[in-house]
Design an enzyme around this catalytic site. Structure first.
Site, PDB file in Angstrom:
ATOM      1  N   CYS A   1     -10.211  45.813  30.862  1.00  0.00           N
ATOM      2  CA  CYS A   1      -9.850  45.362  29.604  1.00  0.00           C
ATOM      3  C   CYS A   1      -9.199  43.940  29.834  1.00  0.00           C
ATOM      4  O   CYS A   1     -10.120  42.862  30.325  1.00  0.00           O
ATOM      5  CB  CYS A   1      -8.577  46.283  29.083  1.00  0.00           C
ATOM      6  SG  CYS A   1      -8.338  45.752  27.354  1.00  0.00           S
TER       7      CYS A   1
ATOM      8  N   HIS B   1     -10.183  51.420  29.312  1.00  0.00           N
ATOM      9  CA  HIS B   1      -9.310  51.709  30.298  1.00  0.00           C
ATOM     10  C   HIS B   1      -9.742  53.097  30.963  1.00  0.00           C
ATOM     11  O   HIS B   1      -9.226  54.251  30.583  1.00  0.00           O
ATOM     12  CB  HIS B   1      -8.217  52.131  29.603  1.00  0.00           C
ATOM     13  CG  HIS B   1      -7.547  50.621  29.070  1.00  0.00           C
ATOM     14  ND1 HIS B   1      -6.566  50.118  29.521  1.00  0.00           N
ATOM     15  CD2 HIS B   1      -7.626  50.223  28.025  1.00  0.00           C
ATOM     16  CE1 HIS B   1      -6.182  48.902  29.197  1.00  0.00           C
ATOM     17  NE2 HIS B   1      -6.845  48.908  28.093  1.00  0.00           N
TER      18      HIS B   1
ATOM     19  N   GLU C   1      -8.776  54.413  33.349  1.00  0.00           N
ATOM     20  CA  GLU C   1      -7.578  54.894  34.173  1.00  0.00           C
ATOM     21  C   GLU C   1      -6.520  55.554  33.211  1.00  0.00           C
ATOM     22  O   GLU C   1      -5.691  56.314  33.822  1.00  0.00           O
ATOM     23  CB  GLU C   1      -6.451  53.815  34.900  1.00  0.00           C
ATOM     24  CG  GLU C   1      -5.850  52.902  33.604  1.00  0.00           C
ATOM     25  CD  GLU C   1      -6.715  51.703  33.006  1.00  0.00           C
ATOM     26  OE1 GLU C   1      -8.138  51.795  33.341  1.00  0.00           O
ATOM     27  OE2 GLU C   1      -6.303  50.791  32.377  1.00  0.00           O
TER      28      GLU C   1
HETATM   29  N1  GLN Z   1      -6.030  41.947  24.383  1.00  0.00           N
HETATM   30  C1  GLN Z   1      -5.563  42.038  25.595  1.00  0.00           C
HETATM   31  C2  GLN Z   1      -5.579  40.848  26.206  1.00  0.00           C
HETATM   32  O1  GLN Z   1      -6.152  39.781  25.692  1.00  0.00           O
HETATM   33  C3  GLN Z   1      -6.222  43.092  26.348  1.00  0.00           C
HETATM   34  C4  GLN Z   1      -5.667  44.650  26.135  1.00  0.00           C
HETATM   35  C5  GLN Z   1      -5.594  45.313  27.197  1.00  0.00           C
HETATM   36  O2  GLN Z   1      -5.809  45.207  28.266  1.00  0.00           O
HETATM   37  N2  GLN Z   1      -5.418  46.814  26.697  1.00  0.00           N
HETATM   38  O3  GLN Z   1      -5.392  40.643  27.556  1.00  0.00           O
END
Ligand code: GLN
Length: 191
Positions: A79, A170, A172
């Protein structure tokens, strides 16, 4: 067992540590450059990429991390971590910088805002995988050296380039350890 560090500046560090241990690595949180230089691979957790950018810059880690990754340190970003491994960003914050490494353009918050977080089955290397997305990015464009390993409704959500791995979701946060096992085998050089 390889030693894998989880960049512990911000984000869901603990969940990655547990997942890595379950996947057969010795996992530890890392913050200082000397700690990062001592591990065989690095995980950049989910969280908020603008915060990760500001903190890596504040701790003078931006350039050293870029060099380590460009020099072959295996890394896995989920992410916000995927955003950090992108060479190019769409919808980044003003001046937002990344560590780069993967020849891709990543669009931040592509699936919508926090309220649009969701969980659903995606395809990873042709196999079903239950994935949690939280204000997730997607890969807008991937260069020729990038292997697309995951897609969701035509969007690229998991990629690999050499010893670098990134997921928009994610892994994890769910019990399925296949992504972390893949990264551990990449760090060992067996995949
Ligand atoms: N939207 C977040 C960002 O720009 C990422 C979100 C996340 O890691 N769950 O970093």
């Amino acid at each position: 067992m390889p030693a894998i560090g989880v960049l512990a500046l911000q984000g869901d560090v603990r969940e990655h540590l547990l997942a890595l241990e379950e996947a057969g690595a010795r996992a530890r949180p890392v913050r200082r450059l000397a700690e990062i230089e001592a591990v065989d691979g690095l995980v950049i957790p989910g969280g908020e990429s603008t915060t990760l950018w500001r903190l890596t810059a504040a701790f003078d880690l931006l350039d050293p991390l870029r060099k380590l990754i460009a020099g072959g340190l295996p890394a896995f970003g989920s992410c916000a971590g995927m955003i950090m491994l992108a060479e190019r960003l769409e919808d980044g914050a003003e001046g937002q910088q990344t560590l780069g490494g993967i020849d891709m353009t990543v669009r931040r918050n592509a699936f919508g805002r926090q309220v649009d977080s969701f969980e659903r089955e995606v395809a990873i290397a042709g196999e079903p995988f239950r994935a949690v997305f939280i204000r997730a990015p997607w890969v807008e464009r991937a260069g020729p050296a990038v292997d697309v390993i995951g897609e969701d409704e035509g969007r690229i959500i998991a990629v690999r380039q050499g010893t670098l791995l990134a997921t928009a979701f994610h892994p994890e946060l769910t019990p399925d350890r296949r992504i972390h096992e893949l990264f551990v085998s990449m760090v060992k050089g067996t995949s």
